[in-house]
Design a protein around this motif. Structure first.
Motif, PDB file in Angstrom:
ATOM      1  N   GLY A   1       0.814  -1.212   0.000  1.00  0.00           N
ATOM      2  CA  GLY A   1       0.000   0.000   0.000  1.00  0.00           C
ATOM      3  C   GLY A   1       0.849   1.264   0.000  1.00  0.00           C
ATOM      4  O   GLY A   1       0.584   2.212  -0.748  1.00  0.00           O
ATOM      5  N   TRP A   2       1.908   1.261   0.821  1.00  0.00           N
ATOM      6  CA  TRP A   2       2.771   2.446   0.868  1.00  0.00           C
ATOM      7  C   TRP A   2       3.596   2.586  -0.416  1.00  0.00           C
ATOM      8  O   TRP A   2       3.882   3.703  -0.857  1.00  0.00           O
ATOM      9  N   ARG A   3       3.959   1.468  -1.036  1.00  0.00           N
ATOM     10  CA  ARG A   3       4.656   1.547  -2.313  1.00  0.00           C
ATOM     11  C   ARG A   3       3.768   2.185  -3.387  1.00  0.00           C
ATOM     12  O   ARG A   3       4.246   2.933  -4.242  1.00  0.00           O
ATOM     13  N   ALA A   4       2.490   1.875  -3.317  1.00  0.00           N
ATOM     14  CA  ALA A   4       1.552   2.486  -4.271  1.00  0.00           C
ATOM     15  C   ALA A   4       1.494   4.003  -4.068  1.00  0.00           C
ATOM     16  O   ALA A   4       1.400   4.765  -5.037  1.00  0.00           O
ATOM     17  N   VAL A   5       1.548   4.433  -2.812  1.00  0.00           N
ATOM     18  CA  VAL A   5       1.565   5.868  -2.525  1.00  0.00           C
ATOM     19  C   VAL A   5       2.809   6.517  -3.123  1.00  0.00           C
ATOM     20  O   VAL A   5       2.747   7.591  -3.743  1.00  0.00           O
ATOM     21  N   LEU A   6       3.957   5.849  -2.955  1.00  0.00           N
ATOM     22  CA  LEU A   6       5.204   6.390  -3.504  1.00  0.00           C
ATOM     23  C   LEU A   6       5.171   6.440  -5.028  1.00  0.00           C
ATOM     24  O   LEU A   6       5.651   7.401  -5.643  1.00  0.00           O
ATOM     25  N   ASP A   7       4.606   5.417  -5.648  1.00  0.00           N
ATOM     26  CA  ASP A   7       4.507   5.412  -7.110  1.00  0.00           C
ATOM     27  C   ASP A   7       3.642   6.570  -7.591  1.00  0.00           C
ATOM     28  O   ASP A   7       3.969   7.233  -8.597  1.00  0.00           O
ATOM     29  N   ARG A   8       2.558   6.821  -6.888  1.00  0.00           N
ATOM     30  CA  ARG A   8       1.694   7.940  -7.277  1.00  0.00           C
ATOM     31  C   ARG A   8       2.421   9.260  -7.100  1.00  0.00           C
ATOM     32  O   ARG A   8       2.301  10.167  -7.933  1.00  0.00           O
ATOM     33  N   ALA A   9       3.190   9.381  -6.025  1.00  0.00           N
ATOM     34  CA  ALA A   9       3.927  10.622  -5.781  1.00  0.00           C
ATOM     35  C   ALA A   9       4.950  10.880  -6.878  1.00  0.00           C
ATOM     36  O   ALA A   9       5.170  12.037  -7.272  1.00  0.00           O
ATOM     37  N   ARG A  10       5.571   9.816  -7.380  1.00  0.00           N
ATOM     38  CA  ARG A  10       6.558   9.983  -8.458  1.00  0.00           C
ATOM     39  C   ARG A  10       5.913  10.514  -9.740  1.00  0.00           C
ATOM     40  O   ARG A  10       6.589  11.154 -10.549  1.00  0.00           O
ATOM     41  N   ARG A  11       4.629  10.253  -9.935  1.00  0.00           N
ATOM     42  CA  ARG A  11       3.963  10.675 -11.164  1.00  0.00           C
ATOM     43  C   ARG A  11       3.401  12.099 -11.086  1.00  0.00           C
ATOM     44  O   ARG A  11       2.839  12.592 -12.071  1.00  0.00           O
TER      45      ARG A  11
ATOM     46  N   PRO B   1       3.781  16.351 -10.589  1.00  0.00           N
ATOM     47  CA  PRO B   1       4.776  17.339 -11.031  1.00  0.00           C
ATOM     48  C   PRO B   1       5.619  17.893  -9.893  1.00  0.00           C
ATOM     49  O   PRO B   1       6.467  18.765 -10.130  1.00  0.00           O
ATOM     50  N   PHE B   2       5.431  17.372  -8.685  1.00  0.00           N
ATOM     51  CA  PHE B   2       6.126  17.920  -7.527  1.00  0.00           C
ATOM     52  C   PHE B   2       7.348  17.083  -7.185  1.00  0.00           C
ATOM     53  O   PHE B   2       7.375  15.867  -7.398  1.00  0.00           O
ATOM     54  N   ASP B   3       8.348  17.768  -6.651  1.00  0.00           N
ATOM     55  CA  ASP B   3       9.622  17.121  -6.327  1.00  0.00           C
ATOM     56  C   ASP B   3       9.715  16.943  -4.817  1.00  0.00           C
ATOM     57  O   ASP B   3       9.731  17.923  -4.069  1.00  0.00           O
ATOM     58  N   PHE B   4       9.765  15.690  -4.377  1.00  0.00           N
ATOM     59  CA  PHE B   4       9.857  15.408  -2.944  1.00  0.00           C
ATOM     60  C   PHE B   4      11.273  15.032  -2.528  1.00  0.00           C
ATOM     61  O   PHE B   4      11.483  14.422  -1.469  1.00  0.00           O
TER      62      PHE B   4
ATOM     63  N   PRO C   1       1.694  11.888   5.897  1.00  0.00           N
ATOM     64  CA  PRO C   1       1.464  13.240   5.362  1.00  0.00           C
ATOM     65  C   PRO C   1       1.448  13.274   3.835  1.00  0.00           C
ATOM     66  O   PRO C   1       0.665  14.018   3.234  1.00  0.00           O
ATOM     67  N   LEU C   2       2.304  12.449   3.208  1.00  0.00           N
ATOM     68  CA  LEU C   2       2.321  12.401   1.750  1.00  0.00           C
ATOM     69  C   LEU C   2       1.000  11.862   1.210  1.00  0.00           C
ATOM     70  O   LEU C   2       0.448  12.394   0.233  1.00  0.00           O
ATOM     71  N   GLN C   3       0.498  10.815   1.827  1.00  0.00           N
ATOM     72  CA  GLN C   3      -0.770  10.251   1.381  1.00  0.00           C
ATOM     73  C   GLN C   3      -1.907  11.257   1.532  1.00  0.00           C
ATOM     74  O   GLN C   3      -2.753  11.392   0.638  1.00  0.00           O
TER      75      GLN C   3
ATOM     76  N   SER D   1       7.798  24.242  -5.110  1.00  0.00           N
ATOM     77  CA  SER D   1       9.106  23.665  -5.437  1.00  0.00           C
ATOM     78  C   SER D   1       9.788  23.058  -4.221  1.00  0.00           C
ATOM     79  O   SER D   1      10.818  22.374  -4.359  1.00  0.00           O
ATOM     80  N   ASP D   2       9.239  23.302  -3.037  1.00  0.00           N
ATOM     81  CA  ASP D   2       9.830  22.786  -1.803  1.00  0.00           C
ATOM     82  C   ASP D   2       9.553  21.291  -1.685  1.00  0.00           C
ATOM     83  O   ASP D   2       8.414  20.846  -1.822  1.00  0.00           O
TER      84      ASP D   2
END
Length: 286
Positions: free
Chosen positions: A10-20, A22-25, A71-73, A116-117
């Protein structure tokens, strides 16, 4: 163990979505992925997951989950649409350059710096105030452009109503001319897109020329003694076209005047354009 594996997926899915997005984490996504990978590589079985040698791995995951993953989710599911909408609003306003005012420029810069943060997911509470400043600057900008456009069309009204063509036209034509101006002003008052307002204002000269042409055409008596007028169908003299002086000047080739010779050349070009327009039966208005 199954519950742990499901949580990792489940958390990997969150990370995959975050990578897609336009924001840079920053490097936090890779760090979280490494921690989840360590859990996924651990020995199977509930007792093994609780063994002391892997307890440190779970401690890392718990910390990353509370500090970053959760917080990312929440950012992805609740806040990202509003952030993207704010960015679009800022980019739209920025297209108008310095005209948006000092506070507008600062709000745009602040919003762009915020998104951009790499810790944006923890700063979503800062988006709404910046968005409100962008919207406020846009409202001010729109009102300024609207006022400019309305002043321009009211200038046409003053020019038309003070003219001999208006006084000599029949009442129906006079009423129609004023109605056209009223309609233009009403349309501008209802506009919220500054680009559309600017485009509407650029049609001032065209409207003025059109109104004068119609007023002239409405005269009950057309002077047929002007030999330079062309004959319209039915044997009546075709009404002259009204040409704005500003339109003639825009069509001249010379765009830069630096010397007295340039002045003379420009005046000669303008003189030639005026003579040509008048010779063709046109009326020139300043």
């Amino acid at each position: 163990a199954v519950a742990v594996d499901n949580a990792v997926q489940g958390w990997r899915a969150v990370l995959d979505r975050a990578r897609r997005t336009p924001f840079d984490f920053g490097g936090e996504i890779d760090e979280a992925e490494a921690a989840l990978e360590a859990v996924g590589a651990g020995p199977l079985g509930a007792e093994a997951y609780l063994a002391p040698r892997v307890q440190a791995v779970f401690d890392d995951v718990v910390e990353i989950r509370s500090d970053f993953l959760e917080p990312l989710q929440e950012f992805l599911t609740r806040h990202m649409p509003a952030v993207e909408d704010a960015v679009r609003a800022a980019d739209s306003l920025a297209a108008y350059g310095d005209g948006v005012g000092e506070d507008g420029r600062r709000a745009i810069e602040g919003l762009r710096a915020l998104v951009s943060d790499e810790h944006l997911y923890n700063r979503t509470n800062e988006v709404a105030p910046l968005r409100e400043r962008v919207d406020r600057a846009r409202r001010v900008f729109v009102e300024e452009r609207r006022s400019e456009a309305l002043r321009a069309f009211e200038g046409v009204r003053a020019e038309v109503t003070a003219s001999d063509e208006f006084r000599q036209a029949d009442p129906t034509a006079r009423e129609a001319a004023l109605s056209r101006i009223d309609a233009k002003c009403a349309s501008i008052r209802g506009m919220t897109d500054p680009g559309a307002i600017v485009l509407a204002a650029q049609n001032v000269d065209t409207l003025s020329a059109e109104l004068f042409a119609r007023l002239i055409a409405s005269r009950e008596q057309v002077d047929e003694g002007h030999g330079h007028l062309d004959e319209a169908p039915g044997g009546r003299a075709a009404p002259p076209q009204v040409v704005q002086l500003s339109a003639l000047a825009r069509d001249l080739c010379r765009t830069t005047i630096r010397t007295p010779d340039d002045v003379d050349a420009y005046v000669e070009e303008l003189r030639s354009a005026l003579h040509s327009a008048v010779s063709n039966g046109n009326i020139i208005r300043r």
